[in-house]
Design an enzyme around this catalytic site. Structure first.
Site, PDB file in Angstrom:
ATOM      1  N   ASN A   1     -11.742  49.354  -1.245  1.00 42.63           N
ATOM      2  CA  ASN A   1     -11.069  48.182  -1.798  1.00 42.63           C
ATOM      3  C   ASN A   1     -11.531  48.020  -3.244  1.00 42.63           C
ATOM      4  O   ASN A   1     -12.631  47.550  -3.495  1.00 42.63           O
ATOM      5  CB  ASN A   1     -11.426  46.934  -0.977  1.00 42.63           C
ATOM      6  CG  ASN A   1     -10.824  45.671  -1.570  1.00 42.63           C
ATOM      7  OD1 ASN A   1      -9.934  45.748  -2.429  1.00 42.63           O
ATOM      8  ND2 ASN A   1     -11.289  44.521  -1.124  1.00 42.63           N
TER       9      ASN A   1
ATOM     10  N   LYS B   1     -10.439  46.029  -5.371  1.00 44.78           N
ATOM     11  CA  LYS B   1     -10.290  44.640  -5.826  1.00 44.78           C
ATOM     12  C   LYS B   1      -9.573  44.607  -7.188  1.00 44.78           C
ATOM     13  O   LYS B   1      -8.669  45.393  -7.424  1.00 44.78           O
ATOM     14  CB  LYS B   1     -11.652  43.947  -5.877  1.00 44.78           C
ATOM     15  CG  LYS B   1     -12.451  44.119  -4.587  1.00 44.78           C
ATOM     16  CD  LYS B   1     -13.620  43.195  -4.501  1.00 44.78           C
ATOM     17  CE  LYS B   1     -14.491  43.566  -3.322  1.00 44.78           C
ATOM     18  NZ  LYS B   1     -15.274  42.487  -2.820  1.00 44.78           N
TER      19      LYS B   1
ATOM     20  N   HIS C   1      -8.090  39.474   3.596  1.00 45.29           N
ATOM     21  CA  HIS C   1      -9.427  39.626   3.011  1.00 45.29           C
ATOM     22  C   HIS C   1     -10.004  38.235   2.732  1.00 45.29           C
ATOM     23  O   HIS C   1      -9.286  37.324   2.336  1.00 45.29           O
ATOM     24  CB  HIS C   1      -9.328  40.451   1.724  1.00 45.29           C
ATOM     25  CG  HIS C   1     -10.665  40.895   1.232  1.00 45.29           C
ATOM     26  ND1 HIS C   1     -11.511  40.058   0.542  1.00 45.29           N
ATOM     27  CD2 HIS C   1     -11.319  42.075   1.347  1.00 45.29           C
ATOM     28  CE1 HIS C   1     -12.629  40.714   0.246  1.00 45.29           C
ATOM     29  NE2 HIS C   1     -12.533  41.949   0.730  1.00 45.29           N
TER      30      HIS C   1
ATOM     31  N   GLU D   1     -11.606  37.108   0.337  1.00 45.70           N
ATOM     32  CA  GLU D   1     -11.386  36.607  -1.029  1.00 45.70           C
ATOM     33  C   GLU D   1      -9.998  35.987  -1.156  1.00 45.70           C
ATOM     34  O   GLU D   1      -9.797  35.055  -1.938  1.00 45.70           O
ATOM     35  CB  GLU D   1     -11.615  37.746  -2.044  1.00 45.70           C
ATOM     36  CG  GLU D   1     -13.115  38.064  -2.152  1.00 45.70           C
ATOM     37  CD  GLU D   1     -13.434  39.454  -2.656  1.00 45.70           C
ATOM     38  OE1 GLU D   1     -12.532  40.172  -3.114  1.00 45.70           O
ATOM     39  OE2 GLU D   1     -14.629  39.821  -2.577  1.00 45.70           O
TER      40      GLU D   1
ATOM     41  N   GLU E   1     -15.824  41.795   8.429  1.00 43.94           N
ATOM     42  CA  GLU E   1     -16.483  41.595   7.142  1.00 43.94           C
ATOM     43  C   GLU E   1     -17.107  40.194   7.090  1.00 43.94           C
ATOM     44  O   GLU E   1     -16.424  39.224   6.720  1.00 43.94           O
ATOM     45  CB  GLU E   1     -15.468  41.726   6.004  1.00 43.94           C
ATOM     46  CG  GLU E   1     -14.801  43.079   5.929  1.00 43.94           C
ATOM     47  CD  GLU E   1     -14.365  43.397   4.499  1.00 43.94           C
ATOM     48  OE1 GLU E   1     -14.765  44.444   4.000  1.00 43.94           O
ATOM     49  OE2 GLU E   1     -13.646  42.582   3.905  1.00 43.94           O
TER      50      GLU E   1
ATOM     51  N   GLY F   1     -20.069  41.597  -1.301  1.00 42.60           N
ATOM     52  CA  GLY F   1     -20.435  41.546  -2.723  1.00 42.60           C
ATOM     53  C   GLY F   1     -21.782  40.914  -3.004  1.00 42.60           C
ATOM     54  O   GLY F   1     -22.093  40.608  -4.159  1.00 42.60           O
TER      55      GLY F   1
ATOM     56  N   SER G   1     -21.116  44.875   1.514  1.00 41.80           N
ATOM     57  CA  SER G   1     -22.248  45.504   0.816  1.00 41.80           C
ATOM     58  C   SER G   1     -22.623  46.868   1.399  1.00 41.80           C
ATOM     59  O   SER G   1     -23.798  47.228   1.446  1.00 41.80           O
ATOM     60  CB  SER G   1     -23.456  44.563   0.788  1.00 41.80           C
ATOM     61  OG  SER G   1     -23.151  43.403   0.042  1.00 41.80           O
TER      62      SER G   1
HETATM   63  C1  PEP Z   1     -14.725  44.199   0.423  1.00 43.06           C
HETATM   64  O1  PEP Z   1     -14.216  43.970  -0.663  1.00 43.06           O
HETATM   65  O2  PEP Z   1     -14.024  44.267   1.432  1.00 43.06           O
HETATM   66  C2  PEP Z   1     -16.168  44.405   0.486  1.00 43.06           C
HETATM   67  C3  PEP Z   1     -16.707  44.630   1.650  1.00 43.06           C
HETATM   68  O3  PEP Z   1     -16.862  44.329  -0.699  1.00 43.06           O
HETATM   69  P1  PEP Z   1     -18.362  44.833  -0.946  1.00 43.06           P
HETATM   70  O4  PEP Z   1     -18.487  46.208  -0.336  1.00 43.06           O
HETATM   71  O5  PEP Z   1     -18.533  44.834  -2.413  1.00 43.06           O
HETATM   72  O6  PEP Z   1     -19.276  43.872  -0.233  1.00 43.06           O
END
Ligand code: PEP
Length: 267
Positions: A13, A15, A99, A101, A173, A179, A219
């Site tokens: 992803n 983003k 997601h 976000e 997630e 993040g 992460s």
């Molecule tokens: C994500 O954007 O789905 C995600 C898991 O981000 P990160 O790996 O940066 O935590």
């Protein structure tokens, strides 16, 4: 729960990173460094970079799939700035939905995400449905209940046969892990993956729930991926920040290749 028959997937992803000028080169670098038999690789760049990425990976073998990070819940109309599922024809074959976000920044509800899910399936896009609890939910022992509610809200009114046929993938997630550099524990992610399949099973999926790939996201790095892929209930990762770094993606996909080989799916 043994996941011998499930796909092993690493989805990137990106983003709101990359531009049409640089996305293709990053995608081809990643593609060339992650050719692992048995691992499905998916790159999800911003909408404006889909074409550049699709062109860059078009001839890669094994194939690299391209995904969008969102779609609108309507097909066409007065929705300024939005992109509908049919508009992605020729550009993407996967889509990330729900997601955290987007739940946070665009106010997406489970019901809305459910509508998008239907549009994705109708357009032939393979959906990655994101679910996950806030830190306060986990600390209060509510994580499983929150994820169960998210699944119920997004999946109700959908025929399990249609979703299974579309290859539905669930990404667990935890919001507090995205993040932040603070990943979940492998054992907790595994328990949640079991809970997700139990929730599907109870909601009309029956034995098909065991075939649904569950990814961990939050992460993930090349250093901690082993903790997750050592868990038979987890079938791969949805990777954000680390997915922009070819060294990191190479390490993550290499570890996923070990899982694919162990499961007997790599050829
Ligand atoms: C994500 O954007 O789905 C995600 C898991 O981000 P990160 O790996 O940066 O935590």
């Amino acid at each position: 729960m043994i996941g011998a028959m499930r796909d092993v997937i690493v989805a990137a992803n990106w983003k709101m990173h990359t531009t049409p000028a640089d996305a293709g080169e990053l995608a081809s670098t990643i593609a060339s460094r992650t050719r692992e038999a048995g691992v499905i690789r998916v790159i999800c760049p911003p909408f404006v970079c889909l074409q550049a990425v699709a062109q860059a990976v078009a001839d890669d073998d094994p194939p690299v799939a391209v995904g969008a990070q969102n779609i609108h819940h309507e097909l066409v109309g007065a929705y300024t700035g939005e992109v509908s599922a049919p508009m992605l024809a020729g550009l993407a074959t996967w889509v990330i939905l729900g997601h955290s976000e987007r739940r946070r920044d665009a106010g997406e509800t489970d019901e809305l995400i459910g509508l998008k899910l239907g549009r994705a399936v109708d357009a032939g896009l393979r959906p990655i449905l994101c679910v996950g609890e806030q830190l306060a939910d986990r600390e209060a022992g509510r994580a499983g209940g929150v994820v169960d509610e998210q699944l119920a809200g997004a999946l109700e009114r959908h025929d399990p046969t249609a979703l299974a046929g579309a290859g539905l993938v669930i990404a667990y997630e935890p919001v507090w892990a995205i993040g932040t550099g603070r990943n979940a524990r492998g054992a907790d992610a595994s328990a949640m993956a079991d809970g997700i399949r139990a929730s599907l099973e109870q909601r009309g999926w029956g034995s098909r729930a065991a075939d649904v790939p569950v990814l961990y996201g939050g992460s993930v790095t090349s250093t901690n991926i082993d903790e997750f892929l050592a868990e038979p209930a987890i079938d791969g990762a949805l990777v954000g920040g680390a997915s922009l770094k070819p060294d990191e993606v190479a390490g993550i996909v290499a570890r996923a290749g070990m899982t694919a080989r162990a499961r007997g799916g790599a050829r």
